[in-house]
Design a protein around this motif. Structure first.
Motif, PDB file in Angstrom:
ATOM      1  N   ASN A   1     -15.838  -0.744 -35.859  1.00  0.00           N
ATOM      2  CA  ASN A   1     -15.280  -0.317 -34.578  1.00  0.00           C
ATOM      3  C   ASN A   1     -14.761   1.107 -34.740  1.00  0.00           C
ATOM      4  O   ASN A   1     -13.758   1.323 -35.417  1.00  0.00           O
ATOM      5  CB  ASN A   1     -14.144  -1.260 -34.163  1.00  0.00           C
TER       6      ASN A   1
ATOM      7  N   THR B   1     -17.281   1.288 -28.995  1.00  0.00           N
ATOM      8  CA  THR B   1     -16.506   0.373 -29.841  1.00  0.00           C
ATOM      9  C   THR B   1     -17.352  -0.294 -30.919  1.00  0.00           C
ATOM     10  O   THR B   1     -16.879  -1.172 -31.624  1.00  0.00           O
ATOM     11  CB  THR B   1     -15.860  -0.739 -28.973  1.00  0.00           C
ATOM     12  N   LYS B   2     -18.598   0.116 -30.996  1.00  0.00           N
ATOM     13  CA  LYS B   2     -19.435  -0.521 -32.024  1.00  0.00           C
ATOM     14  C   LYS B   2     -20.388   0.484 -32.673  1.00  0.00           C
ATOM     15  O   LYS B   2     -21.036   1.272 -31.981  1.00  0.00           O
ATOM     16  CB  LYS B   2     -20.249  -1.683 -31.436  1.00  0.00           C
TER      17      LYS B   2
ATOM     18  N   GLU C   1     -13.198   2.940 -32.773  1.00  0.00           N
ATOM     19  CA  GLU C   1     -11.877   3.190 -32.167  1.00  0.00           C
ATOM     20  C   GLU C   1     -10.750   2.835 -33.126  1.00  0.00           C
ATOM     21  O   GLU C   1      -9.698   3.467 -33.123  1.00  0.00           O
ATOM     22  CB  GLU C   1     -11.733   2.390 -30.872  1.00  0.00           C
TER      23      GLU C   1
END
Lengths: 366, 650
Positions: free
Chosen positions: A144, A128-129, A146
């Motif tokens: 992010n 996510t990063k 995602e």
């Protein structure tokens, strides 16, 4: 009057026509091989003609313009790098301020990260990063993957009023630290805590550190080009610096012996025990000992002769296949035609060459 | 010849157009022999008074205009040569800066000049300021008359475009004054469907092309021009001009851009002071002229980006001061009716200081050009005339190769209306100061570009019933060595890599005739141009060899039809370019290729006159068929747009 009418109709037919719409029809290209090489072709600055080439070493097939041919959209202006995360490829398009996300098997565009300033490369910290380095914004962008969105920035600005510092170019991770080199008009490797997203330290190296790798011994290697003659920032001898990422101390500096030399594109072989870089010098107005150089990470001095001499080529980009250590080097020719990718064995024997796009600059190995 | 006579014909007001006033003569002035000079019709200049020189030339000349967008940088190139190979002279002084070597034609409004001549190829050498491609001569001479005249031109158009122009003229005995004041501005925020980017519809997975505005593209142009003509005696004439112009433009980003909305915004501001003086002394067979000019420009170019937590900062901020002084002394002697000699000396001085206050780069360089030239023009039996010209130039202390020129015109003995003309010259182009000294990347070891430039053509003019025709075909052949291009690397840097061969044909046709109560004026130009790179394949690969130069169309043309009845006029303008490629790449896709460019504009106007006053109204529809097109890759151009012009004169 009749003759005049005929004349006018005739001339109007000669000069009038419908112009075609610019939106091309997307096509389908699919590769299901596990191993392949993406060549990121920069294209000409402000022409918006960067492109992506896919090379399958298994059957020696080459697919040019895969992004455009698949998606019917131009990739953008100056694509500089590509990183693969799972089955997705992230193509960073510097002067278009965005990162295209594609499926690495069929090249279909599935998303994009927009709103950036001058992105250079993307590095994944977690699912996510990710960090995006940037030439102009004096910050790292935090995104992010995602949601394909920008979630924050990490300021690198040192508020130097004389020179614009610090930009960011590459990142090497070790433990919880991210080592970020500031190349342009700079001499720093910044250290960022990936948990807090804060700058925690900086390491001074030779001027203009342009590329970095982490070897099998977990040593950080930084290659500096020293700047250019007449630079207001000053010019220093180019150097290769070895840093201990744990102590953040410089352990060793290998200085080149030619101020006019400009080494760059530091890369690592599959085993992590050999370094490769491009080197050229225009001392006394002529090219001297240019080519691809290689050295062991345990060597005590810089190599004196190239593994692959440049000869009549104009080497522009370098990549080492992480699977088999084959050397991929690009020749941009006159920068206005399709460039060439030359493929050498780890010992420097030419094994193949392919035609890529305009100004092939970097590689991404699938 | 007839073409220039046609130009004279166009100077009469539309409501009194009559070809009977035109005198067709077989006499050819000596000074034009072999130059193949074309002059833009005054009718066209009146129609296009509010346009930029780049827009006008793209519609009415076989000069290729590469425009980065509406109101943005526009360069001109002759016969497949580079933009830096086109020289522009305004009242005898060069507008081609020694720093960049090219002229931005979008910054020259047509209403500032009253004569535009084009000298393609070798013919440009005879002006003393030759260029590999050609020279464009601009004149802003005051008209010779006694009294007062005023012209006010006001235009309003799409995208918040406003063009305002006032021209005051006064003539008192031997003194004529002309004052021009103008301001052009546009928000330039036209809408377009951007098909270079797309969002994916989350429901259907199909592409949605965004409807966007051309933001960050506004421009302003304002200035004043003062001209004076003074003729104290029949032997002496003095002309002086002063022109100040301020421009301010925001440079739009490519339409592939999807970055930060406030980032990568570039802006360019320019202030230019230009002055030109000509003193002409004539007595018997001698004519002595001295021309001196000053061109002082200050250019500011910067780009801003937002910095997290700190606001905006400049990525670069470049300030360039360019000062040029051009001087030319020329003596002309007519040794009889058929012989003319000219000898001259030119001295130019240039000083360029360019500094980037962010990058701390720049240079401070001087350049002195000294040149001597000699010309001999001869005519035999009114049928054959020729010109021999030779020039020697020194740049600082470097002597450039001799530049010889030979031009001729031959009227066919069996048909005097048919003229064979030709010219050939060696030409040399010295690198610009940026080529040599730009930081980083300037290359002080660059060689001058040089080559052989030539043309051969026929011209024919005739009258059939009440229809007058003129036309011509010209074949050209240019062979240029050491062509300079900038290549990327650690830094962008120029180098001499190309050998370019440019050859082709230019065809023009013009006619004017009455149809009952209508007057019809038709003109068409066509150019076939093969400009190919013949560089060293062993060094640079063979992907470029034998290929057409990027952004150089093989076919280009334009057509104008002007119909007038009493005080009404309708004009249809079409100009076209064949496909162009941005690079030499062999596996070309539509990404690298610009589709053929067919542009249609329609103008309609009416004029009302009473006593010495007149008012005319003109409506212009540009891009009549609302075509979506590009002149340069990824640079959007406007669809159909309008301009309303009101012109008052007394």
């Amino acid at each position: 009057m009749k003759r005049i009418t005929i004349l006018l109709v005739f001339v109007s037919l000669l000069f009038t026509s419908c112009m075609k719409n610019h939106a091309p029809v997307p096509g389908n290209v699919t590769t299901d091989t596990n191993q392949g090489v993406f060549v990121v072709n920069e294209g000409n600055f402000t022409y918006g003609n960067s492109s992506l080439t896919y090379y399958d070493p298994g059957d020696d097939s080459v697919y040019n313009n895969v992004f455009f041919n698949t998606n019917g959209l131009p990739l953008g202006d100056v694509a500089v790098s590509m990183t693969i995360q799972d089955s997705l490829g992230y193509v960073v398009v510097n002067n278009s301020g965005k990162i295209y996300v594609i499926n690495v098997n069929n090249f279909q565009y599935v998303g994009k990260i927009t709103g950036l300033v001058s992105p250079r490369r993307i590095y994944f910290v977690s699912a996510t990063k990710a960090y995006v380095t940037d030439l102009y914004s004096k910050a790292l962008f935090v995104v992010n993957p995602e949601t394909d969105s920008v979630t924050g920035q990490i300021s690198l600005d040192n508020h130097n009023t004389q020179f614009s510092q610090h930009n960011s170019e590459q990142i090497v991770f070790y433990g919880n630290d991210a080592f970020v080199n500031s190349w342009s008009y700079d001499d720093k490797v910044m250290v960022i805590d990936t948990h807090t997203d804060r700058v925690v330290d900086s390491i001074t190296v030779a001027k203009q550190p342009n590329s970095m790798v982490l070897d099998k011994n977990n040593k950080l290697w930084v290659l500096s080009d020293g700047g250019w003659s007449g630079s207001p920032y000053g010019q220093a001898m180019p150097a290769l610096t070895r840093i201990n990422p744990v102590t953040r101390q410089v352990e060793k500096v290998f200085q080149f012996n030619d101020m006019d030399a400009s080494p760059d594109h530091l890369s690592l072989n599959a085993a992590g025990d050999s370094l490769f870089y491009l080197y050229r010098s225009y001392s006394a107005g002529s090219l001297i000992d240019a080519g691809v150089y290689g050295m062991s990470v345990s060597a005590n001095s810089l190599p004196t002769l190239p593994i692959v001499p440049e000869n009549s080529h104009t080497f522009y980009g370098l990549g080492i296949d992480p699977h088999n250590s084959r050397i991929y080097v690009t020749d941009a020719l006159d920068y206005q035609q399709n460039g060439t990718v030359l493929i050498y064995s780890p010992s420097g024997v030419l094994s193949d060459s392919i035609t890529a796009g305009i100004i092939p600059g970097s590689f991404c190995f699938k | 010849m007839l073409i220039s006579q046609f130009s004279m014909a166009q100077r009469v007001p539309p409501d009194t157009l009559s070809i009977r006033e035109v005198v067709i003569s077989s006499y050819k002035p000596l000074q034009e022999a072999g130059r193949n000079e074309t002059t833009i019709d005054t009718l066209i200049m009146k129609r296009e008074a509010d346009a930029s020189l780049s827009d006008m030339l793209s519609r009415y000349a076989t000069v290729f205009i590469k425009s980065e967008g509406r109101g943005a940088l526009a360069s001109a190139s002759f016969r497949g040569m580079a933009a830096s190979h086109t020289n522009v002279e305004w009242n005898g002084i060069s507008l081609q800066t020694p720093m960049l070597g090219q002229v931005d034609f979008s910054l020259i409004p047509v209403y500032l000049v009253n004569q535009i001549s084009l000298l393609p190829g070798a013919g440009s050498v005879t002006t003393g300021n030759g260029a590999l491609g050609g020279t464009i001569l601009l004149k802003s001479d005051p008209e010779i008359f006694d009294g007062i005249r005023l012209q006010v031109l006001s235009g309003v158009g799409s995208f918040h475009t406003f063009n305002e122009f006032v021209h005051f003229q006064a003539g008192i005995n031997k003194l004529q004054l002309s004052t021009r004041i103008y301001r052009n501005s546009s928000r330039n925020d036209f809408q377009f469907y951007n098909k270079s980017i797309a969002n994916i519809d989350p429901q259907t997975g199909t592409y949605i092309y965004p409807l966007q505005r051309n933001t960050n593209a506004r421009y302003e142009l304002e200035g004043v021009m003062q001209s004076v003509n003074w003729q104290p005696t029949v032997h002496l004439q003095v002309q002086a001009h002063y022109w100040f112009q301020h421009s301010d433009r925001v440079l739009p980003r490519l339409n592939t851009y999807e970055g930060n909305e406030h980032a990568n915004i570039s802006r360019q501001k320019e202030n230019a002071h230009r002055a030109a003086t000509e003193i002409l002394w004539t007595k018997n067979r001698s004519k002595l002229s001295f021309t001196s000019g000053l061109n002082a420009e200050k250019m500011i170019f910067y780009m801003q980006n937002p910095v997290y937590g700190s606001g905006y900062y400049n990525v670069y901020y470049s300030v360039s001061s360019i000062t040029s002084n051009n001087n030319r002394l020329q003596y002309r002697f007519e040794a009889g009716k058929n012989t003319l000699f000219k000898v001259g000396y030119g001295f130019d001085f240039h000083h360029v200081v360019t500094r980037d206050t962010v990058l701390h780069t720049g240079y401070d360089q001087y350049r002195r050009n000294n040149k001597l030239f000699f010309s001999w023009q001869q005519k035999w039996k009114k049928l054959f005339s020729m010109q021999v010209f030779v020039q020697k130039e020194w740049v600082n202390n470097v002597a450039l190769p001799w530049v010889p020129y030979l031009g001729f015109e031959w009227k066919m003995p069996f048909e005097h209306k048919l003229v064979l003309h030709g010219n050939i010259s060696r030409e040399v182009h010295y690198p610009t100061l940026n080529d040599l000294f730009w930081q980083p990347g300037g290359n002080p070891d660059l060689l001058p570009e040089e080559g052989l430039v030539s043309s051969l053509g026929i011209r024919y003019a005739t009258e059939w019933k009440r229809m007058r025709w003129s036309g011509g075909v010209t074949w050209f052949y240019n062979d240029i060595r050491n062509w300079i291009i900038w290549l990327p690397g650690l830094n962008m840097s120029p180098t001499n890599i190309r050998h370019v061969l440019s050859r082709g044909l230019e065809v023009n046709l013009k006619t004017v005739f009455p149809v009952r109560k209508l007057w019809v004026f038709l003109r068409a130009d066509y150019a076939l141009n093969f400009s190919t790179n013949l560089g060293d394949a062993s060094r640079w690969g063979n992907g470029s060899i034998g290929k057409q130069l990027p952004y150089t169309p093989v076919h280009s043309g334009n057509f104008l039809a002007d119909v007038r009845w009493k005080n009404f006029s309708v004009t249809w303008v079409n100009h076209a370019y064949s496909e162009r490629y941005a690079t030499y790449a062999s596996n070309l896709t539509t990404r690298d290729r610009l589709y053929p460019y067919f542009m249609n504009d329609l103008y309609a106007g009416k004029k009302w006159s009473w006593q010495k006053n007149s008012i005319s109204v003109q409506v212009k529809i540009y891009n009549l068929f609302n075509e979506q097109y590009w002149s340069v890759l990824q640079r959007p151009m406007p669809g159909r747009n309008y301009m309303l012009l009101l012109n008052y004169q007394f």
